[in-house]
Design a protein around this motif. Structure first.
Motif, PDB file in Angstrom:
ATOM      1  N   TYR A  31     -30.056  23.363   4.535  1.00 38.14           N
ATOM      2  CA  TYR A  31     -30.340  24.767   4.241  1.00 38.14           C
ATOM      3  C   TYR A  31     -29.772  25.683   5.324  1.00 38.14           C
ATOM      4  O   TYR A  31     -29.164  26.705   5.042  1.00 38.14           O
ATOM      5  CB  TYR A  31     -31.842  24.999   4.113  1.00 38.14           C
ATOM      6  CG  TYR A  31     -32.190  26.418   3.752  1.00 38.14           C
ATOM      7  CD1 TYR A  31     -32.629  27.309   4.729  1.00 38.14           C
ATOM      8  CD2 TYR A  31     -32.048  26.879   2.458  1.00 38.14           C
ATOM      9  CE1 TYR A  31     -32.919  28.620   4.410  1.00 38.14           C
ATOM     10  CE2 TYR A  31     -32.332  28.193   2.132  1.00 38.14           C
ATOM     11  CZ  TYR A  31     -32.770  29.052   3.106  1.00 38.14           C
ATOM     12  OH  TYR A  31     -33.047  30.354   2.786  1.00 38.14           O
ATOM     13  N   THR A  32     -29.976  25.300   6.551  1.00 35.74           N
ATOM     14  CA  THR A  32     -29.498  26.079   7.691  1.00 35.74           C
ATOM     15  C   THR A  32     -29.020  25.127   8.780  1.00 35.74           C
ATOM     16  O   THR A  32     -29.589  24.055   8.957  1.00 35.74           O
ATOM     17  CB  THR A  32     -30.613  26.976   8.246  1.00 35.74           C
ATOM     18  OG1 THR A  32     -30.872  28.041   7.333  1.00 35.74           O
ATOM     19  CG2 THR A  32     -30.244  27.582   9.588  1.00 35.74           C
ATOM     20  N   SER A  51     -26.957  30.297   7.774  1.00 37.33           N
ATOM     21  CA  SER A  51     -27.392  29.792   6.474  1.00 37.33           C
ATOM     22  C   SER A  51     -26.225  29.092   5.793  1.00 37.33           C
ATOM     23  O   SER A  51     -25.125  29.628   5.711  1.00 37.33           O
ATOM     24  CB  SER A  51     -27.877  30.951   5.601  1.00 37.33           C
ATOM     25  OG  SER A  51     -28.036  30.537   4.261  1.00 37.33           O
ATOM     26  N   TRP A  52     -26.491  27.889   5.314  1.00 39.93           N
ATOM     27  CA  TRP A  52     -25.403  27.118   4.717  1.00 39.93           C
ATOM     28  C   TRP A  52     -24.913  27.733   3.413  1.00 39.93           C
ATOM     29  O   TRP A  52     -23.733  27.655   3.077  1.00 39.93           O
ATOM     30  CB  TRP A  52     -25.882  25.691   4.462  1.00 39.93           C
ATOM     31  CG  TRP A  52     -24.782  24.675   4.500  1.00 39.93           C
ATOM     32  CD1 TRP A  52     -24.439  23.797   3.522  1.00 39.93           C
ATOM     33  CD2 TRP A  52     -23.880  24.425   5.585  1.00 39.93           C
ATOM     34  NE1 TRP A  52     -23.374  23.030   3.916  1.00 39.93           N
ATOM     35  CE2 TRP A  52     -23.011  23.392   5.184  1.00 39.93           C
ATOM     36  CE3 TRP A  52     -23.709  24.984   6.853  1.00 39.93           C
ATOM     37  CZ2 TRP A  52     -22.014  22.902   6.003  1.00 39.93           C
ATOM     38  CZ3 TRP A  52     -22.710  24.499   7.667  1.00 39.93           C
ATOM     39  CH2 TRP A  52     -21.876  23.467   7.237  1.00 39.93           C
ATOM     40  N   THR A  54     -25.592  31.220   2.255  1.00 39.54           N
ATOM     41  CA  THR A  54     -25.248  32.645   2.279  1.00 39.54           C
ATOM     42  C   THR A  54     -24.342  33.029   3.448  1.00 39.54           C
ATOM     43  O   THR A  54     -23.714  34.083   3.405  1.00 39.54           O
ATOM     44  CB  THR A  54     -26.510  33.499   2.361  1.00 39.54           C
ATOM     45  OG1 THR A  54     -27.131  33.320   3.638  1.00 39.54           O
ATOM     46  CG2 THR A  54     -27.484  33.136   1.248  1.00 39.54           C
ATOM     47  N   ARG A 101     -36.649  25.774   3.902  1.00 33.99           N
ATOM     48  CA  ARG A 101     -36.610  27.205   4.133  1.00 33.99           C
ATOM     49  C   ARG A 101     -37.897  27.609   4.823  1.00 33.99           C
ATOM     50  O   ARG A 101     -38.991  27.342   4.318  1.00 33.99           O
ATOM     51  CB  ARG A 101     -36.455  27.966   2.815  1.00 33.99           C
ATOM     52  CG  ARG A 101     -36.342  29.460   3.000  1.00 33.99           C
ATOM     53  CD  ARG A 101     -36.039  30.142   1.695  1.00 33.99           C
ATOM     54  NE  ARG A 101     -35.855  31.577   1.866  1.00 33.99           N
ATOM     55  CZ  ARG A 101     -35.497  32.406   0.893  1.00 33.99           C
ATOM     56  NH1 ARG A 101     -35.276  31.942  -0.327  1.00 33.99           N
ATOM     57  NH2 ARG A 101     -35.354  33.689   1.126  1.00 33.99           N
ATOM     58  N   ASP A 104     -38.267  33.276   9.205  1.00 34.20           N
ATOM     59  CA  ASP A 104     -37.140  33.374  10.133  1.00 34.20           C
ATOM     60  C   ASP A 104     -37.474  32.924  11.545  1.00 34.20           C
ATOM     61  O   ASP A 104     -36.656  32.308  12.233  1.00 34.20           O
ATOM     62  CB  ASP A 104     -36.618  34.812  10.163  1.00 34.20           C
ATOM     63  CG  ASP A 104     -35.839  35.153   8.908  1.00 34.20           C
ATOM     64  OD1 ASP A 104     -35.562  36.340   8.682  1.00 34.20           O
ATOM     65  OD2 ASP A 104     -35.511  34.221   8.135  1.00 34.20           O
ATOM     66  N   TYR A 107     -36.881  29.202  12.793  1.00 31.20           N
ATOM     67  CA  TYR A 107     -35.563  28.609  13.006  1.00 31.20           C
ATOM     68  C   TYR A 107     -35.152  28.618  14.472  1.00 31.20           C
ATOM     69  O   TYR A 107     -34.192  27.972  14.855  1.00 31.20           O
ATOM     70  CB  TYR A 107     -34.508  29.342  12.183  1.00 31.20           C
ATOM     71  CG  TYR A 107     -34.636  29.097  10.704  1.00 31.20           C
ATOM     72  CD1 TYR A 107     -34.946  30.140   9.841  1.00 31.20           C
ATOM     73  CD2 TYR A 107     -34.460  27.833  10.172  1.00 31.20           C
ATOM     74  CE1 TYR A 107     -35.067  29.920   8.483  1.00 31.20           C
ATOM     75  CE2 TYR A 107     -34.584  27.610   8.807  1.00 31.20           C
ATOM     76  CZ  TYR A 107     -34.890  28.660   7.969  1.00 31.20           C
ATOM     77  OH  TYR A 107     -35.017  28.448   6.633  1.00 31.20           O
TER      78      TYR A 107
END
Length: 126
Positions: A31-32, A51-52, A54, A101, A104, A107
């Motif tokens: 995902y990221t 982000s992978w 977006t 996900r 924020d 992360y």
């Protein structure tokens, strides 16, 4: 998912280096992805993430404006371009990936990442 980091090395202050992180295995689960670094005697700290899907990016204040994170989905590879390097950027740099996900703020915490690369040394001389 397996992560393989490359790049790094020794550079003088003000110089540039580029890091790469290639993902293999179930890369579609990602995902990221992010970069962390760890200097001797210090905790691992967040550097940047992307982000992978977006391409949304986020940076630690210490590197904002100097580092650029990017990715090439076709190659399952993430990059970190580091410019205007400072001696305080000296550390082992790790790439990491997370499946889930999160809010924020999560992360920025190393413990929330599921996969890690082996680390690559970046040394900036004064």
């Amino acid at each position: 998912v397996q992560l393989q980091a490359s790049g790094g090395g020794l550079v003088q202050a003000g110089g540039s280096l580029s890091l790469s992180c290639a993902a293999s295995g179930r890369a579609a689960d990602i995902y990221t992805m992010g970069w962390f670094r760890q200097a001797p005697g210090r905790e691992r700290e967040f550097v940047s993430r992307i982000s992978w899907s977006t391409g949304f990016t986020y940076y630690a204040n210490s590197v904002k404006g100097r580092f650029t994170i990017s990715r090439d989905n076709s190659k399952n590879t993430m990059y970190l371009q580091m410019n205007s390097l400072k001696p305080e950027d000296t550390a082992v740099y790790y790439c990491a990936a997370v499946r889930s996900r999160y809010p924020d703020s999560r992360y920025g915490l190393a413990q929330n990442y599921d996969y890690w690369g082996q680390g690559t040394q970046v040394t900036v001389s004064s």
